[in-house]
Scaffold this motif. Structure first.
Motif, mmCIF file in Angstrom:
data_model
loop_
_atom_site.group_PDB
_atom_site.id
_atom_site.type_symbol
_atom_site.label_atom_id
_atom_site.label_comp_id
_atom_site.label_asym_id
_atom_site.label_seq_id
_atom_site.Cartn_x
_atom_site.Cartn_y
_atom_site.Cartn_z
ATOM 1 N N GLU A 157 4.391 10.700 6.627
ATOM 2 C CA GLU A 157 5.302 11.803 6.337
ATOM 3 C C GLU A 157 4.624 13.141 6.664
ATOM 4 O O GLU A 157 3.399 13.235 6.742
ATOM 5 N N LEU A 164 -4.222 11.510 7.197
ATOM 6 C CA LEU A 164 -4.043 10.101 6.832
ATOM 7 C C LEU A 164 -4.503 9.207 7.971
ATOM 8 O O LEU A 164 -4.266 9.520 9.142
ATOM 9 N N ALA A 167 0.878 -1.174 0.000
ATOM 10 C CA ALA A 167 0.000 0.000 0.000
ATOM 11 C C ALA A 167 0.908 1.213 0.000
ATOM 12 O O ALA A 167 1.926 1.214 0.686
ATOM 13 N N ASN A 226 -4.038 6.132 -0.759
ATOM 14 C CA ASN A 226 -4.369 7.492 -0.297
ATOM 15 C C ASN A 226 -3.463 8.473 -1.020
ATOM 16 O O ASN A 226 -2.398 8.101 -1.499
ATOM 17 N N GLY A 257 1.250 5.740 -0.457
ATOM 18 C CA GLY A 257 0.672 7.055 -0.628
ATOM 19 C C GLY A 257 1.054 7.583 -2.002
ATOM 20 O O GLY A 257 2.188 7.400 -2.444
#
Ligand code: HPA
Length: 278
Positions: A199, A251, A130, A241, A132
């Motif tokens: 992050e 997030l 997964a 995402n 971002g």
């Protein structure tokens, strides 16, 4: 055995532990070897359902060197499949769940699955994760082939004078095979971020500036460990995402897992098509 003893044995001789685990897989499955391995990350686990019925399923902890995964949504099971394509059988090892670097157990724990797979005979390793989306063109639910990476962890699974070339780490041949099944697939550069925090928006801006498309907390050490043992690597991210700051939304781990689940069938169908060709 408790986790600290398992880690101690892994750190003493990771390849011997991987060989013992592979021997145990051969015993359980009564298969002399497997040809392809698939590591399914967060939310990808139901993608395995597209592969049909496994011949065997067992807990990773039945094998030497595997510790219990600690994150919700990460399974810790291993399956063996015999995929039949026009009468040719490909034996595929599927790892449901993985150990992450952010768990603090060390690189040998992170890389034990792929090392075990290579010792079990796998010449191609498929890693999924997964991620971002840093690239603003990416949509949630989209799979992206990793074509290269940037490691921001400053940690390697290898030690000693082991100067392994990484120019074709994410095998161009394997990417081309996948693109024959789905020519629409994008390719991108993946950043390995240690985590477990996501992050900051500033960090995502920095990553985009240096050429990154995706960010996640896995895959890179496993890819390096598999490549160093001579296996070919294919890695696929599922964009779960938009990365921090891209949309302004916060997030959330549960949403990351849910987005993975929603896209799992499409990706499972793709995997079922390509695995026997790798
Ligand atoms: N950052 C890091 N790891 C991730 C993300 C993210 O945005 N999404 C899924 N894994």
């Amino acid at each position: 055995m408790d986790n600290s003893k398992i880690i101690e044995a892994l750190d003493r001789d990771p390849l011997a532990q991987a060989q013992s685990a592979a021997d145990q897989i051969a015993k359980i499955t009564k298969k002399l070897s497997h040809q392809v391995a698939l590591v399914l990350g967060s939310g990808w686990i139901s993608a395995a359902d597209s592969l049909g019925k496994p011949t065997h399923e067992f807990s990773a902890t039945e094998l030497p060197g595997f510790i219990n995964p600690t994150v919700a949504g990460h399974g810790g099971k291993i399956r063996s499949y015999d995929l039949n394509t026009d009468g040719k059988i490909t034996s595929v090892l599927v790892f449901l769940g993985r150990t992450h670097f952010y768990e603090g157990l060390g690189m040998n724990a992170v890389c034990h699955s792929v090392r075990t797979a290579v010792k079990a005979g796998c010449k191609s390793i498929v890693l999924t994760n997964a991620a971002g989306g840093i690239n603003r063109d990416y949509k949630v639910g989209q799979p992206v082939l990793i074509r290269d990476h940037i490691s921001l962890t400053a940690a390697s699974p290898l030690s000693g004078a082991n100067f392994v070339d990484l120019t074709d780490l994410y095998s161009k041949d394997l990417r081309n095979i996948v693109k024959q099944s789905d020519s629409q697939l994008s390719e991108g550069v993946y950043v390995h971020w240690r985590g477990p925090t996501y992050e900051t928006p500033a960090e995502i801006n920095m990553m985009r500036t240096v050429g990154a498309d995706l960010v996640g907390m896995s895959t890179v050490p496993e890819a390096i460990a598999a490549h160093a043992l001579g296996a070919k690597v294919l890695a696929i991210s599922l964009v779960t995402n938009a990365a921090a700051g891209v949309t302004g939304e916060k997030l959330d781990h549960a949403e990351v897992i849910a987005a993975g689940k929603a896209a799992a069938t499409r990706i499972g169908d793709l995997l079922a098509k390509v695995l026997p060709k790798l």
